[in-house]
Design a protein around this motif. Structure first.
Motif, PDB file in Angstrom:
ATOM      1  N   ALA A 167      21.019   3.947  -5.102  1.00  0.00           N
ATOM      2  CA  ALA A 167      21.938   4.612  -6.727  1.00  0.00           C
ATOM      3  C   ALA A 167      22.195   3.980  -6.836  1.00  0.00           C
ATOM      4  O   ALA A 167      23.174   3.519  -8.131  1.00  0.00           O
ATOM      5  N   LEU A 168      23.689   3.063  -6.033  1.00  0.00           N
ATOM      6  CA  LEU A 168      24.380   1.765  -6.505  1.00  0.00           C
ATOM      7  C   LEU A 168      23.946   1.332  -7.339  1.00  0.00           C
ATOM      8  O   LEU A 168      24.235   0.923  -8.795  1.00  0.00           O
ATOM      9  N   ALA A 169      22.959   0.133  -6.628  1.00  0.00           N
ATOM     10  CA  ALA A 169      21.827  -0.527  -7.714  1.00  0.00           C
ATOM     11  C   ALA A 169      21.558   0.293  -9.039  1.00  0.00           C
ATOM     12  O   ALA A 169      21.514  -1.008 -10.127  1.00  0.00           O
ATOM     13  N   LYS A 170      20.823   1.154  -9.490  1.00  0.00           N
ATOM     14  CA  LYS A 170      21.009   2.077 -11.000  1.00  0.00           C
ATOM     15  C   LYS A 170      22.652   1.993 -11.671  1.00  0.00           C
ATOM     16  O   LYS A 170      21.935   1.936 -12.599  1.00  0.00           O
ATOM     17  N   ARG A 171      22.963   1.792 -10.650  1.00  0.00           N
ATOM     18  CA  ARG A 171      24.468   2.644 -11.998  1.00  0.00           C
ATOM     19  C   ARG A 171      25.910   0.960 -11.996  1.00  0.00           C
ATOM     20  O   ARG A 171      26.253   0.776 -12.728  1.00  0.00           O
ATOM     21  N   LEU A 172      24.684   0.216 -11.235  1.00  0.00           N
ATOM     22  CA  LEU A 172      25.769  -2.096 -11.358  1.00  0.00           C
ATOM     23  C   LEU A 172      24.940  -2.860 -11.856  1.00  0.00           C
ATOM     24  O   LEU A 172      24.480  -3.572 -10.611  1.00  0.00           O
ATOM     25  N   PRO A 173      24.435  -2.596 -12.771  1.00  0.00           N
ATOM     26  CA  PRO A 173      23.014  -3.449 -13.071  1.00  0.00           C
ATOM     27  C   PRO A 173      23.934  -4.939 -12.710  1.00  0.00           C
ATOM     28  O   PRO A 173      24.787  -5.368 -13.331  1.00  0.00           O
ATOM     29  N   ALA A 203      12.008   2.786  -6.713  1.00  0.00           N
ATOM     30  CA  ALA A 203      13.442   2.838  -8.304  1.00  0.00           C
ATOM     31  C   ALA A 203      13.278   1.595  -8.744  1.00  0.00           C
ATOM     32  O   ALA A 203      13.948   1.760 -10.584  1.00  0.00           O
ATOM     33  N   GLY A 204      12.529   0.516  -9.148  1.00  0.00           N
ATOM     34  CA  GLY A 204      12.608  -0.613  -9.731  1.00  0.00           C
ATOM     35  C   GLY A 204      14.155  -1.162 -10.184  1.00  0.00           C
ATOM     36  O   GLY A 204      13.633  -1.530 -11.251  1.00  0.00           O
ATOM     37  N   THR A 205      14.727  -1.091  -8.891  1.00  0.00           N
ATOM     38  CA  THR A 205      16.201  -1.764  -8.415  1.00  0.00           C
ATOM     39  C   THR A 205      15.892  -3.104  -7.794  1.00  0.00           C
ATOM     40  O   THR A 205      15.157  -3.914  -7.917  1.00  0.00           O
ATOM     41  N   GLU A 206      17.112  -3.704  -9.681  1.00  0.00           N
ATOM     42  CA  GLU A 206      16.944  -5.461  -9.076  1.00  0.00           C
ATOM     43  C   GLU A 206      18.226  -5.476  -8.509  1.00  0.00           C
ATOM     44  O   GLU A 206      19.057  -4.804  -8.238  1.00  0.00           O
ATOM     45  N   ALA A 240       1.139  -1.420   0.120  1.00  0.00           N
ATOM     46  CA  ALA A 240       0.439  -0.013  -0.157  1.00  0.00           C
ATOM     47  C   ALA A 240       1.354   0.538  -0.478  1.00  0.00           C
ATOM     48  O   ALA A 240       0.314   2.642  -0.408  1.00  0.00           O
ATOM     49  N   LEU A 241       2.095   1.118   0.370  1.00  0.00           N
ATOM     50  CA  LEU A 241       3.039   2.202   0.490  1.00  0.00           C
ATOM     51  C   LEU A 241       3.847   2.375  -0.538  1.00  0.00           C
ATOM     52  O   LEU A 241       3.228   3.575  -1.236  1.00  0.00           O
ATOM     53  N   VAL A 242       3.837   1.761  -1.414  1.00  0.00           N
ATOM     54  CA  VAL A 242       4.232   1.810  -2.726  1.00  0.00           C
ATOM     55  C   VAL A 242       2.887   2.286  -3.492  1.00  0.00           C
ATOM     56  O   VAL A 242       3.264   3.357  -4.346  1.00  0.00           O
ATOM     57  N   ALA A 263      11.589   0.621   5.065  1.00  0.00           N
ATOM     58  CA  ALA A 263      11.790   1.734   4.411  1.00  0.00           C
ATOM     59  C   ALA A 263      12.164   1.495   3.383  1.00  0.00           C
ATOM     60  O   ALA A 263      12.196   1.808   1.875  1.00  0.00           O
ATOM     61  N   ALA A 264      13.031   0.455   2.820  1.00  0.00           N
ATOM     62  CA  ALA A 264      14.252   0.424   2.118  1.00  0.00           C
ATOM     63  C   ALA A 264      13.565  -0.349   1.236  1.00  0.00           C
ATOM     64  O   ALA A 264      13.652  -0.374  -0.229  1.00  0.00           O
ATOM     65  N   ARG A 265      12.947  -1.640   1.141  1.00  0.00           N
ATOM     66  CA  ARG A 265      12.411  -2.280   0.597  1.00  0.00           C
ATOM     67  C   ARG A 265      11.080  -1.380  -0.603  1.00  0.00           C
ATOM     68  O   ARG A 265      11.294  -1.848  -1.503  1.00  0.00           O
ATOM     69  N   VAL A 266      11.185  -0.499   0.431  1.00  0.00           N
ATOM     70  CA  VAL A 266       9.511   0.232  -0.443  1.00  0.00           C
ATOM     71  C   VAL A 266       9.782   0.960  -1.256  1.00  0.00           C
ATOM     72  O   VAL A 266      10.046   0.891  -2.399  1.00  0.00           O
ATOM     73  N   ASN A 267      11.509   1.868  -1.125  1.00  0.00           N
ATOM     74  CA  ASN A 267      12.210   2.483  -1.821  1.00  0.00           C
ATOM     75  C   ASN A 267      13.139   1.870  -3.116  1.00  0.00           C
ATOM     76  O   ASN A 267      12.588   2.388  -3.646  1.00  0.00           O
TER      77      ASN A 267
END
Length: 316
Positions: free
Chosen positions: A154-160, A184-187, A13-15, A176-180
């Motif tokens: 931020a690292l995950a966005k730049r280190l696929p 951001a759509g980071t894998e 729900a937070l997402v 909070a970290a899981r929601v964020n």
């Protein structure tokens, strides 16, 4: 209505709520608690007049200010509090690196509040500057005391393809970290409950951390550094990194250091740890004078200033 919590529990729900706010074009730069208090104390700011007032400035609002659909999403997410005839958001949403990050509402007074502020932005900038200058690949990284997860995301966005561990002892921070990370759509991002790296195995190419470094009488998890002049957790991060850096791996530590009669006791202690471990290290003052209001606290009676510093240590 939800009660006031450090961070609500319904992550789905937070997402949905944060995405709905994002679709309005919302942005907000979170300031220090001291600045926040000064701005909110202005008479005209006693009550919210906009979406930014609600989700950025944490001001109370009346029904009718926001669309009913958005208020329902807040309620479903456990992010809506009632204060008499007025309502208030139980979270804040802040902008960084093109993303929105959910974190604790103002004031972050709960012992397990999920903090996000100007130091978060400075920390992420220091991490990305190091990453840009790094000439070795990063396959595995960890953010110790990740809070809202900004640096790891931020690292995950730049280190696929890299494995990014977000480690924190605070369950609210991990929510909070899981929601964020989802926003951001980071894998490849794995929030994990751990005291330092005790519950995280293996070695890392990159360890980053922005630990609490203040002396806090209430010992709030997001703020209290412990040890001499608040440096306890920062020094513990250096010690943990010395044990867990892979060959060629680096630590980027953004923290505060209390300066006593021109000396930096934290620099001396951290440098000694790095030297014993055979790490190459550098140290610089990012800002020579921050949080001056803290010097009124008798606990800082010997300190002449508090500097924001960046320690970088690399295993050859």
């Amino acid at each position: 209505m939800a009660q006031s919590l450090a961070f609500p529990a319904d992550e789905d729900a937070l997402v949905a709520l944060a995405r709905a706010v994002s679709e309005t074009g919302y942005t907000f730069t979170t300031v220090t608690p001291a600045t926040h208090a000064r701005v909110n104390a202005r008479p005209r700011n006693a009550e919210a007049r906009s979406l930014r007032d609600v989700f950025g400035w944490s001001r109370p609002f009346r029904r009718g200010l926001l669309p009913d659909a958005l208020v329902r999403l807040m309620d479903e997410a456990g992010a809506l509090m009632r204060e008499g005839e007025r309502l208030r958001a139980a979270i804040r949403l802040s902008s960084l690196d093109g993303e929105l990050f959910a974190h604790a509402a103002y004031p972050p007074s709960a012992a397990d509040a999920v903090f996000f502020g100007p130091d978060t932005m400075r920390f992420v900038a220091a991490v990305l500057a190091h990453l840009e200058g790094r000439d070795r690949p990063v396959r595995r990284a960890v953010d110790i005391g990740c809070g809202a997860g900004a640096a790891g995301i931020a690292l995950a966005k730049r280190l696929p393809g890299a494995e990014i561990v977000l480690a924190d002892i605070n369950p609210a921070a991990l929510r909070a970290a899981r929601v964020n990370a989802r926003l951001a759509g980071t894998e490849g991002v794995e929030p994990r409950r751990s005291d330092m790296l005790r519950d995280v195995g293996g070695r890392f190419d990159l360890i980053v951390s922005n630990p609490p470094f203040m002396i806090d009488a209430s010992e709030r998890a997001y703020r209290h550094g412990g040890g001499p002049l608040g440096a306890g957790l920062s020094l513990a991060v250096v010690e943990a990194a010395c044990e867990r850096l892979a060959p060629g791996g680096s630590l980027v530590l953004f923290t505060g250091a209390a300066i006593v009669e021109g000396r930096d006791p934290f620099r001396e202690a951290a440098g000694a740890v790095c030297a014993r471990a055979g790490l190459d290290w550098s140290y610089r003052e990012f800002d020579p004078d921050a949080y001056g209001e803290e010097l009124d606290d008798p606990a800082y009676g010997e300190a002449e200033r508090i500097a924001l510093v960046v320690l970088t240590a690399t295993r050859p």
